[in-house]
Design a protein around this motif. Structure first.
Motif, PDB file in Angstrom:
ATOM      1  N   PRO A 145       1.298  -0.852  -0.258  1.00  0.00           N
ATOM      2  CA  PRO A 145       0.031  -0.069  -0.152  1.00  0.00           C
ATOM      3  C   PRO A 145       1.014   1.188  -0.024  1.00  0.00           C
ATOM      4  O   PRO A 145       2.093   1.614   0.393  1.00  0.00           O
ATOM      5  CB  PRO A 145      -0.844  -0.100   1.683  1.00  0.00           C
ATOM      6  CG  PRO A 145       0.004  -1.035   2.105  1.00  0.00           C
ATOM      7  CD  PRO A 145       1.288  -1.785   1.528  1.00  0.00           C
ATOM      8  N   ASP A 146       0.705   2.439  -0.671  1.00  0.00           N
ATOM      9  CA  ASP A 146       1.233   3.522  -0.601  1.00  0.00           C
ATOM     10  C   ASP A 146      -0.123   4.695  -1.205  1.00  0.00           C
ATOM     11  O   ASP A 146      -1.590   4.016  -0.798  1.00  0.00           O
ATOM     12  CB  ASP A 146       2.626   3.777  -2.120  1.00  0.00           C
ATOM     13  CG  ASP A 146       1.379   3.544  -3.004  1.00  0.00           C
ATOM     14  OD1 ASP A 146       0.581   3.276  -3.458  1.00  0.00           O
ATOM     15  OD2 ASP A 146       2.345   2.683  -4.052  1.00  0.00           O
ATOM     16  N   HIS A 147       0.120   5.961  -1.245  1.00  0.00           N
ATOM     17  CA  HIS A 147      -1.351   6.699  -1.253  1.00  0.00           C
ATOM     18  C   HIS A 147      -1.628   6.439  -2.461  1.00  0.00           C
ATOM     19  O   HIS A 147      -2.835   7.461  -2.940  1.00  0.00           O
ATOM     20  CB  HIS A 147      -0.131   8.571  -1.342  1.00  0.00           C
ATOM     21  CG  HIS A 147       0.847   8.390  -3.076  1.00  0.00           C
ATOM     22  ND1 HIS A 147       2.153   7.726  -2.716  1.00  0.00           N
ATOM     23  CD2 HIS A 147       0.686   9.018  -4.212  1.00  0.00           C
ATOM     24  CE1 HIS A 147       2.793   7.990  -4.271  1.00  0.00           C
ATOM     25  NE2 HIS A 147       1.374   8.926  -4.399  1.00  0.00           N
ATOM     26  N   ASP A 148      -1.304   6.226  -3.333  1.00  0.00           N
ATOM     27  CA  ASP A 148      -1.718   5.756  -4.633  1.00  0.00           C
ATOM     28  C   ASP A 148      -2.721   4.474  -4.645  1.00  0.00           C
ATOM     29  O   ASP A 148      -3.579   4.088  -5.124  1.00  0.00           O
ATOM     30  CB  ASP A 148      -1.369   5.546  -5.942  1.00  0.00           C
ATOM     31  CG  ASP A 148      -0.403   7.009  -6.040  1.00  0.00           C
ATOM     32  OD1 ASP A 148      -1.336   8.037  -6.635  1.00  0.00           O
ATOM     33  OD2 ASP A 148       0.538   7.179  -6.739  1.00  0.00           O
ATOM     34  N   HIS A 149      -2.300   2.761  -3.536  1.00  0.00           N
ATOM     35  CA  HIS A 149      -2.994   2.173  -3.521  1.00  0.00           C
ATOM     36  C   HIS A 149      -3.588   1.951  -2.364  1.00  0.00           C
ATOM     37  O   HIS A 149      -2.861   1.982  -0.676  1.00  0.00           O
ATOM     38  CB  HIS A 149      -1.800   0.928  -3.516  1.00  0.00           C
ATOM     39  CG  HIS A 149      -1.251   0.912  -5.458  1.00  0.00           C
ATOM     40  ND1 HIS A 149      -0.413   1.835  -5.729  1.00  0.00           N
ATOM     41  CD2 HIS A 149      -1.720   0.452  -6.674  1.00  0.00           C
ATOM     42  CE1 HIS A 149      -0.399   2.056  -6.952  1.00  0.00           C
ATOM     43  NE2 HIS A 149      -1.494   1.224  -6.755  1.00  0.00           N
ATOM     44  N   LYS A 150      -4.757   1.148  -1.676  1.00  0.00           N
ATOM     45  CA  LYS A 150      -4.917   1.610  -0.485  1.00  0.00           C
ATOM     46  C   LYS A 150      -4.727   0.067  -0.216  1.00  0.00           C
ATOM     47  O   LYS A 150      -4.342  -0.562  -0.415  1.00  0.00           O
ATOM     48  CB  LYS A 150      -6.500   1.624  -0.666  1.00  0.00           C
ATOM     49  CG  LYS A 150      -7.278   2.987  -0.878  1.00  0.00           C
ATOM     50  CD  LYS A 150      -8.391   2.772  -0.242  1.00  0.00           C
ATOM     51  CE  LYS A 150      -9.157   4.025  -0.938  1.00  0.00           C
ATOM     52  NZ  LYS A 150     -10.857   4.192  -0.766  1.00  0.00           N
TER      53      LYS A 150
END
Length: 466
Positions: A138-143
């Motif tokens: 997960p990162d700011h683009d992927h939950k």
């Protein structure tokens, strides 16, 4: 009697000397035994009285426990080894989906279709959890794909975090939220009280499941605890409600049917299948539930009797914490009870496994067909009402297949029960196909083409389905 003995000794003095020698030998042996007992007690006392570090509270640092209990710690470290292979699996890395691509199709639309590998030892719990495609990155683009509940059985940091933030708050957090906190692999604090080294339950879900059944887990015997500490994790479970609260579905019983009834009554579904649109259940690893129905549990054995055999060093008797298949060391596991050769004992296990696999192989082929048949019906505009019975049978069939397959060692722990469950799965699979044939016939469809899923890559390439 004594007069006769005295007379015999007077007539034949050698008898007296023989008796004297026997008595002296007996006294010497008893002296050695007493010294050994004293030495062992002293060694045990030294072990407890000369601890190198004081462990208190929830200490997840396995290395610190190892300073006080080096023998157990050294064997626990061996769970990192990947050198054992039996006829079916072992502790080596293995891509199950590559070997059984039908499973990609059976789990279409669910994270398990991305990756499913053979289980490894306890020292790999954190690595396996963070690197699996089922959790993602997960990162700011992927939950987050998963909730923090997924950490529950992976680390002694979990009970520590539950104590710090609260049980409900822990479960409802995202998986990545505690990624920096949960770093120690499954170990000492998961099962032991640091002050007494008694076995303890550190996961609330097991305690709560017992309470809902009207049972007090604190009244369990020491032998029962040697299984229950394993049952904290090696069970069927689900994440209940929006808070993803870890729950064991045992309220009505612990068989495959009673747990299915629990889910049906709760109208619970793990996911909707990507092909058939059936409301599916995903079994986790109901090892404890199946073990209870087998001959070893019914004769009073615990998980630790076979998976953690006793070892001895000097005056210390301790459990081998290299938890793995008993087939790794049959002489210290199976042969402590069974007077048979290693070859025979190993082959008995293989026979159970081979027979279960015969049915499993058939189910995976036929159940895959059922999902494709259902997709074909949807593609031809079938009315939802006509699919109800077939989808119900698919749900039931795959739940039973998954229940037997996901359990570690089911075909050995309870061979009769496992064969029964698989047989019922195959029966419902064929019933589902019959129902779908009726539906397809009503739509004018006489031929259903199965896609090529002979490899994992081909199965996963059907991205429109997954």
């Amino acid at each position: 009697m004594f007069k006769k003995l005295a007379e015999s000794i007077r007539q034949r003095p050698i008898i007296g000397w023989a008796i004297f020698a026997v008595v002296m030998v007996a006294v010497f042996i008893l002296g050695l035994l007493a010294a050994s007992i004293t030495e062992r007690r002293a060694e045990i006392a030294t072990l407890y009285n000369n601890k190198k570090v004081e462990i208190s509270g929830i200490n997840p640092n396995n290395e610190e426990w190892g300073l006080n209990y080096p023998r157990e710690y050294d064997t626990w470290k061996k769970t990192k080894e990947m050198d054992f292979r039996s006829k079916h699996l072992g502790n080596m890395p293995e891509d199950i989906l590559e070997n059984r691509p039908e499973m990609v199709l059976l789990w279409a639309g669910y994270a398990f279709s991305r990756e499913y590998t053979a289980p490894r030892g306890h020292m790999h719990t954190i690595d396996d959890m963070t690197h699996t495609l089922r959790t993602g990155t997960p990162d700011h683009d992927h939950k987050d794909m998963q909730p923090a509940t997924c950490w529950t059985c992976k680390s002694p940091d979990v009970p520590r975090m539950m104590h710090e933030v609260g049980i409900e708050n822990f479960y409802k957090a995202s998986w990545s939220e505690f990624g920096k906190e949960i770093v120690n692999p499954l170990g000492c604090a998961d099962c032991h009280d640091p002050q007494t080294m008694n076995l303890i339950i550190t996961r609330p879900a097991l305690i709560e499941a017992f309470q809902r059944q009207g049972k007090d887990i604190t009244q369990s015997t020491p032998q029962e605890m040697r299984t229950l500490v394993c049952a904290q994790c090696h069970v069927e479970y689900f994440f209940k409600g929006d808070g993803k609260y870890l729950t064991f579905p045992w309220d009505g019983g612990m068989t495959v049917e009673t747990m299915e009834a629990y889910y049906d009554n709760a109208e619970y579904t793990d996911w909707v299948h990507g092909l058939s649109k059936a409301p599916m259940l995903k079994a986790q690893h109901p090892d404890y539930e199946i073990f209870l129905l087998g001959p070893h549990a019914q004769r009073g054995l615990a998980c630790a009797d076979c998976h953690m055999p006793y070892m001895a060093e000097g005056g210390i008797k301790y459990s081998n914490h290299q938890i793995m298949s008993p087939l790794k060391n049959i002489s210290s596991t199976c042969q402590t009870c069974h007077r048979d050769t290693e070859e025979n004992l190993r082959n008995y296990v293989y026979q159970y496994q081979d027979k279960a696999l015969e049915i499993r192989d058939r189910i995976e082929v036929e159940l895959s067909k059922a999902h494709v048949m259902a997709k074909t019906a949807w593609d031809h505009g079938v009315d939802e009402a006509k699919m109800k019975e077939a989808l119900k049978l698919i749900r039931q069939a795959q739940w039973r297949w998954d229940f037997a397959v996901a359990s570690h060692g089911a075909s050995f722990h309870a061979p009769v029960e496992t064969q029964r469950i698989l047989a019922h799965s195959l029966d419902r699979t064929m019933q589902a196909q019959l129902e779908l044939q009726k539906v397809l016939f009503s739509l004018g469809v006489t031929d259903v083409k199965m896609p090529d899923i002979s490899t994992k890559a081909l199965a996963q390439a059907l991205s429109v389905w997954i």
